[in-house]
Design a protein around this motif. Sequence first.
Motif, PDB file in Angstrom:
ATOM      1  N   LEU A   1       3.103   5.829  -5.840  1.00  0.00           N
ATOM      2  CA  LEU A   1       2.920   5.926  -7.489  1.00  0.00           C
ATOM      3  C   LEU A   1       1.702   6.778  -7.582  1.00  0.00           C
ATOM      4  CD1 LEU A   1       3.242   4.559 -10.203  1.00  0.00           C
ATOM      5  CD2 LEU A   1       1.405   2.678  -9.612  1.00  0.00           C
ATOM      6  N   MET A   2       0.691   6.788  -6.881  1.00  0.00           N
ATOM      7  CA  MET A   2      -0.416   7.652  -7.238  1.00  0.00           C
ATOM      8  C   MET A   2       0.078   9.144  -6.974  1.00  0.00           C
ATOM      9  SD  MET A   2      -3.649   5.779  -5.333  1.00  0.00           S
ATOM     10  CE  MET A   2      -4.732   7.305  -5.697  1.00  0.00           C
ATOM     11  N   ALA A   3       0.927   9.551  -6.072  1.00  0.00           N
ATOM     12  CA  ALA A   3       1.306  10.795  -5.718  1.00  0.00           C
ATOM     13  C   ALA A   3       2.457  11.496  -6.893  1.00  0.00           C
ATOM     14  CB  ALA A   3       2.206  10.954  -4.416  1.00  0.00           C
ATOM     15  N   THR A   4       3.000  10.465  -7.504  1.00  0.00           N
ATOM     16  CA  THR A   4       3.756  10.734  -8.684  1.00  0.00           C
ATOM     17  C   THR A   4       3.468  10.629 -10.086  1.00  0.00           C
ATOM     18  OG1 THR A   4       4.873   8.654  -8.447  1.00  0.00           O
ATOM     19  CG2 THR A   4       5.754  10.429  -7.101  1.00  0.00           C
ATOM     20  N   THR A   5       2.619  10.150 -10.316  1.00  0.00           N
ATOM     21  CA  THR A   5       1.622   9.946 -11.447  1.00  0.00           C
ATOM     22  C   THR A   5       0.880  11.111 -11.868  1.00  0.00           C
ATOM     23  OG1 THR A   5       1.731   7.481 -11.403  1.00  0.00           O
ATOM     24  CG2 THR A   5       0.363   8.291 -13.032  1.00  0.00           C
TER      25      THR A   5
ATOM     26  N   THR B   1       0.790  -1.203   0.109  1.00  0.00           N
ATOM     27  CA  THR B   1       0.003  -0.101  -0.066  1.00  0.00           C
ATOM     28  C   THR B   1       0.799   1.395   0.120  1.00  0.00           C
ATOM     29  OG1 THR B   1      -0.162  -0.136   2.385  1.00  0.00           O
ATOM     30  CG2 THR B   1      -1.816  -1.104   1.131  1.00  0.00           C
ATOM     31  N   ASP B   2       2.045   1.041   0.499  1.00  0.00           N
ATOM     32  CA  ASP B   2       2.873   2.395   0.481  1.00  0.00           C
ATOM     33  C   ASP B   2       3.294   2.547  -0.911  1.00  0.00           C
ATOM     34  OD1 ASP B   2       2.924   2.394   3.344  1.00  0.00           O
ATOM     35  OD2 ASP B   2       4.655   1.366   3.568  1.00  0.00           O
ATOM     36  N   SER B   3       3.656   1.598  -1.767  1.00  0.00           N
ATOM     37  CA  SER B   3       4.064   1.936  -3.010  1.00  0.00           C
ATOM     38  C   SER B   3       3.124   2.499  -3.888  1.00  0.00           C
ATOM     39  CB  SER B   3       4.506   0.465  -3.664  1.00  0.00           C
ATOM     40  OG  SER B   3       5.780   0.117  -3.058  1.00  0.00           O
ATOM     41  N   ILE B   4       1.867   1.931  -3.400  1.00  0.00           N
ATOM     42  CA  ILE B   4       0.483   2.491  -4.294  1.00  0.00           C
ATOM     43  C   ILE B   4       0.383   3.933  -3.904  1.00  0.00           C
ATOM     44  CG2 ILE B   4      -1.886   2.464  -4.447  1.00  0.00           C
ATOM     45  CD1 ILE B   4      -1.945  -0.319  -4.178  1.00  0.00           C
ATOM     46  N   HIS B   5       0.448   4.450  -2.915  1.00  0.00           N
ATOM     47  CA  HIS B   5       0.547   5.806  -2.368  1.00  0.00           C
ATOM     48  C   HIS B   5       1.656   6.538  -3.010  1.00  0.00           C
ATOM     49  CE1 HIS B   5      -0.289   9.300   0.130  1.00  0.00           C
ATOM     50  NE2 HIS B   5       0.772   9.423   0.135  1.00  0.00           N
TER      51      HIS B   5
END
Length: 455
Positions: free
Chosen positions: A114-118, A108-112
Amino acid sequence: MKKLKRIAIIVGLSVVTLMVLVFVLAGMPFVLDMVKTRIEHVLEQELAVETRLGSLRGNLLYTLEATQIEFGHVASIQKFSISYDLLKILRKEIDIHSVVIDGLNVDTDSIHTLMATTEPSSDTGTAQPFPLKIQIRNFAITNSHLHGAIDRTAFRARVYLAGRFNRDRISIDTLLLATDSSSATVQGTLLLDSTFAADITYNLDIALGELGIDGLAGTIVSSGYVRGDLTEPVITNSMNIAGYYQNMLVAGALDAYWHLPMLDSIQIDAHITAQSVPHMFQYAPDSTFDIALQVKEKTFLCDIASSSGRVRIDGLAKGDLENPDIDARVTASLQYEGLNGTAGVTGYYRNDSLNIRSLMIKTDGAVLEGHGIVSTATQRIQARAQAKIADIGLLNRFLQDTLPVSGTVSVTALVNGSLPDPRVSAEIALNDITAFEEHITSAHFTVLYRTPRIE
């Protein structure tokens, strides 16, 4: 006639041969490898993360199985399998018999991150309805986990999901999220048409010790449902709590109903008790708090009773979450260190403004009165307060080492400006002051405060 018969036989054999050839090709490794490469490319473009499939097996005409799927550092799937009826596409239908995702692991940390940088999609066109009728007779997520951190506390949760899907409805037979000591289960349906309505029941069993709050332990058991349009759902909850926090034993129950977003639809009946553990709470070994809250048809009443006194909060709540209209009154009667006191506050909140109509606090020999307005939109503040202490020797009740002081102190203060940058003007009057054998008949002075200095 014989010629026509011969042609029919040849055509029939050709069709059968073609079908057999297509069937064979649909399962050939080189064909599946081309499909696998195409799937990886499409997923990378859509998800903006490197995607790799370990293998792809099956037959394109009716079933496929992919293994060792990696989505960068974000997620992985051990096995994905799907079976379907491809011929129904001719009738503009997508009929999927089953979808099984086994061994899903999500960071879930990686998803967060990814969403912040996409960057969000720049496509502002109107979404077109999907032209085919689609149904998934059975879908499941098994042997799967979520892991990450919440407020620097690591967590790992098991995930299980079973249900069905068609063009306008998701049916959830079971959704389970579980840690070592806590669990949440959900069942119900979600409509995907214009109503976007739900009929979902839930059950929660939460171990408070897993929340990562120092000194907190115990359990919360809760159940309820979410029904209706999800923009204005009806939510119910029935909860029991039994726990321990900072040397206090806490137990209670709550029943609640709310048709969002209207405040006047809230109904709450709650009763919570908290009692200090005698051998660990040195300042008040017999401290007990009894909290009762009732909300019904716009009115609310909260009563807090303890060995030190009682606080009562009552009033009316109307409007909705974006535009609340709350009118409240607070009364209190407290005893502390031999000092008796009462307090009363009346005010309201509406149109982004908190208005304290009156504030009065009285103790043995001291009075504080005031009123004021604070804008939550602009953070502007305007307030006035008056305080009078008949004998400043009263402060000795709170000091370990008493001071030889006596006399009367009066203060009148005006507050303006904003909450981040308030301006305070205070008039202070001293009368008949005796301190350390020195006597002051009277004195008046003004104190001005504005961040970051006092004048």
